[in-house]
Every structure is written in structure tokens, then in C-alpha cells.
Design an enzyme around this catalytic site. Structure first.
Site, PDB file in Angstrom:
ATOM      1  CG  HIS A 152       0.249  10.215   8.247  1.00  0.00           C
ATOM      2  ND1 HIS A 152       0.227  10.356   7.175  1.00  0.00           N
ATOM      3  CD2 HIS A 152      -0.558   9.939   8.774  1.00  0.00           C
ATOM      4  CE1 HIS A 152      -0.796   9.153   7.011  1.00  0.00           C
ATOM      5  NE2 HIS A 152      -1.808  10.126   8.228  1.00  0.00           N
ATOM      6  CE  LYS A 188      -2.909   3.235   1.868  1.00  0.00           C
ATOM      7  NZ  LYS A 188      -2.663   4.229   2.433  1.00  0.00           N
TER       8      LYS A 188
END
Length: 415
Positions: A367, A252
Site C-alpha cells: 500500500h 471494508k
């Protein structure tokens, strides 16, 4: 470029890509895809959906520098790819290679009494079937493409053995779906006659295992954080090669970069993703990582990635969507092969960035720092308040809407 305004970034990107600044005006929502254009692209149109389009920097692929348009809603993707490309740049950037742009069309035949003999009859008719298929697309032949071979497989099912004919087609600079589907439908009747059965499915396969792009790069050990970081990245990648639960998330991460460029250039994200994940299964029989990391004799990290890459520059949204056209111009690629190689390099960069973060500080720090901006805006922070709220959320390690509201209330003296 994060401290520049959008107009300043755009001007700098236009200069770096040697395109007219005016050509990037389509990146403004009011000048992009119109409702009328959208209505010609898909059915039952009621509007258009905007996705942020960022530009990844620092990419050197086969000795050439690129600015990479990436369409994604996920924070940190563009920044992470740019940072990984910066590290790869120290040792020369990314080296890539590509196979010929071959796609498969499948024709399924059922109710065949003698499948083994039918297979031989179809192979004997190879030249006839190739000529019939090639006649469907004279333009493809003029550009150097066309059918390259015929294969016939016998596929056992619970009820019977199906005969499945494959047309192997060189689609040149197209993604190829329309071309190979048209060919499959055109020859289906004759295939059924020769096999003495009933044809059913006539469509391409998105398992594009004959259309592969490969990218490799050396990542400087010191720039990554030292020998221990290199070793830990290799250990983390080894888990992805052996554990499908880790491999799914590992891959992913690759597709975060791949899909962003595929979408930005108006290509079929679902086709590329299906091809990638089927490739992750098909090589070894179980689901595994698409990439591989190891340490070279100098102690640096070496990364390699191989992907099916069914992308094109001819037809589809790539030609219809004004933003996709601008993205292709910004990228500066002229062939589907070149586009696929750049996309694969971005996938490897994105993968390295994610695995490095996991092997060091953890994925959340970088993130969530970027995610904090979205949370602060959602909580109602003004442009002036935004940097103060973001800094506080990151410092407190509480990147949540309720905490952002509390911080805003404190800043405004409402607490």
C-alpha cells in the site's frame, strides 16, 4: 500496464474490450461529465469532482474474461484486485450465481387497534394490492417484472405494534428504487383503509436480502506463497468471522472493490454498502465477515462471498453520466444480474488480496509503495524525479511529505 502511458493503456484496453477508442474519450476530464449535465443530476451544482478510473485485469468470471473499470482514490486497490484475479485464474477464475432481482417496498401503518387481525385482512387483499401496485409501472410488467408477493410483519415498538406491509417486486435490470417507491406510495391509502390505521413511511428497504449475488474461487496454494500462507489466511479470516472489530475492516476490504465498480458504472454506492453491512449482521445476529475462506482437499485456498447486490443498467446515473456509460460498455455486461456477479467477484478478489497481504508482509508494504507516488507528487517531484523519489521513500521506509522534500532537495543539490 503500469509502464505504459495513459494513451497506450487506453488503446490496449479499447482493443481488449472490443470498443471504439473514440468511445473512451469521455474518460478525459475535458470530455466527461459537463456542468450542464451535472446540473440536471443533482441540486445546487457548482462543479464536478474527478475520481481516478482504473482498469483491473486478469478477471475470468463464469468462463468469460472481463476488464473491470474501478473508480477509487485509494492506492493499491486496482493492482491488488488484478493480482488476486491472476491467482484465481490458475484454477479457472470465479464462479458466480444470482437470485432473482427482487426488491422490497415497505408501507408502515400505525395507530392500528387490532394489528394481528389487520395483518390477516391485508393478506386477504393480496391480489387487489398487487394489481394496484403493478398498474403503476406497465413498462416493468412488459419487461417481465412486477410484484411477486405481499408480506405483512408485526413490529413491536416501545409505544405500540406497527403493521408493516412488504411488496416483493421483481425490478428486472433496474436498481429498482424508483419503481418500488412509486408502488408503495400508490397502495398506501388502500393499505391504511384495510388495516384501519394511518400509513406513515412508504419506501424501499435497502436490506436487499432477496437479491443476492454469490462468488467463489479456488486460489492456488503455490501462487499464494505456499501451504503456510494458506493456513494463515484461513486463521485471519476466522478472526473476522468471530470478532466484529476485525470484521468491520475485513468487510471494508471487500467494499474497496465492490464500491469502486459500483461507482464506475453509475450505480448507488450507498445502497449497495447499506445492503452489504446489514447482511453482515442479519445472518447470525452479530456483525461478522461477509466472506469465508477455507482449505480444500488439494491444499488450495477456497474463497466464497455472498452479497445483496441492488445494481442496475436501466435509469439513473448509469444512463445519464457519460463516463458511467463508457464504463458499462468497457465491462461488456448486458444485464443487471451479470453486472452484480462481476462486482461480487471483484469484492472477493479484493478481500483475498487484503487478507493475504495482512497474513504475510503486512498491508503497509504494498500500500505504501503506491502511496509514495502521491506523497512524492505532493512534495513537488517532476515526472523525471518521481521514480527516484518513490524508490528512495520505499527503501527508507519513510513515506512522509517531509522526507520526500528532503530527498528532492538532495537530488537537486539543495541540501
Amino acid at each position: 500496464m503500469k509502464d505504459l502511458s495513459i494513451s497506450e493503456r487506453r488503446a490496449r484496453i479499447a482493443h481488449g474490450a472490443a470498443v471504439e477508442p473514440k468511445s473512451l474519450e469521455v474518460l478525459d476530464p475535458e470530455h466527461g461529465l459537463t456542468l450542464e449535465q451535472a446540473d440536471h443530476m443533482v441540486e445546487n451544482v457548482i462543479g464536478v469532482l474527478g475520481v481516478p478510473l482504473g482498469v483491473a485485469t486478469n478477471f475470468t468470471v463464469n468462463g468469460r474474461d472481463y476488464l473491470i473499470p474501478m473508480a477509487t482514490e485509494e492506492p493499491s486497490v486496482v493492482a491488488a484486485a488484478s493480482n488476486a484475479a491472476r491467482i484465481a485464474r490458475i484454477c479457472g477464475g470465479f464462479a458466480t450465481s444470482t437470485t432473482e432481482p427482487l426488491m422490497r417496498a415497505q408501507v408502515q401503518v400505525i395507530d392500528v387497534a387490532d394489528p394481528h387481525t389487520a395483518r390477516l385482512r391485508l393478506l386477504e387483499a393480496r391480489e387487489e394490492l398487487i394489481a394496484l401496485a403493478d398498474a403503476q409501472d406497465p413498462q416493468l410488467l412488459r419487461s417481465g417484472g412486477g410484484v411477486r408477493d405481499v408480506e405483512v410483519r408485526l413490529v413491536p415498538t416501545p409505544g405500540a405494534t406497527h403493521v408493516v406491509l412488504h411488496l416483493i417486486v421483481d425490478v428486472r435490470d433496474a436498481m429498482g428504487a424508483n419503481a418500488v417507491n412509486t408502488m408503495a406510495e400508490a397502495i398506501a391509502g388502500r393499505v391504511g383503509e384495510i388495516a384501519r390505521g394511518r400509513t406513515l413511511l412508504r419506501i424501499l428497504s435497502n436490506k436487499a436480502d432477496l437479491r443476492l449475488c454469490r462468488a467463489r474461487a479456488v486460489f492456488d496454494a503455490d501462487a499464494l506463497g505456499g501451504p503456510a500462507v494458506v493456513d494463515d489466511i484461513v486463521h485471519a479470516a476466522a478472526l473476522a468471522e468471530t470478532d466484529p472489530y476485525r470484521a468491520a475492516t475485513h468487510n471494508k476490504g471487500i467494499m474497496n472493490g465492490v464500491t469502486a465498480v459500483v461507482l464506475a458504472t453509475g450505480n448507488d454506492t450507498r445502497a449497495v454498502e447499506a445492503g452489504a453491512h446489514s447482511h453482515a449482521v442479519g445472518r447470525y445476529g452479530g456483525y461478522t465477515s461477509l466472506s469465508h475462506f477455507e482449505k480444500d482437499s488439494d491444499g488450495n485456498l477456497v474463497g466464497a462471498l455472498e452479497l445483496p447486490m441492488a445494481v442496475g443498467l436501466v435509469g439513473g446515473a448509469t444512463k445519464v453520466h457519460p463516463v458511467a456509460r463508457a464504463a458499462v460498455a468497457l465491462l461488456g455486461v448486458t444485464t443487471a444480474r451479470q453486472l452484480g456477479e462481476v462486482i461480487t467477484a471483484v469484492g472477493l478478489a479484493q478481500n483475498l488480496a487484503a487478507v493475504r497481504a495482512l497474513a504475510t508482509e503486512g498491508i503497509q508494504r504494498g500500500h505504501m509503495s503506491l502511496h509514495a507516488r502521491n506523497v512524492a507528487v505532493t512534495a513537488g517531484a517532476t515526472p523525471e524525479e518521481l521514480p527516484l523519489v518513490v524508490a528512495r521513500l520505499v527503501t527508507d521506509r519513510l513515506v512522509r511529505a517531509d522526507h520526500a522534500e528532503d530527498v528532492l532537495a538532495e537530488l537537486r543539490g539543495e541540501g
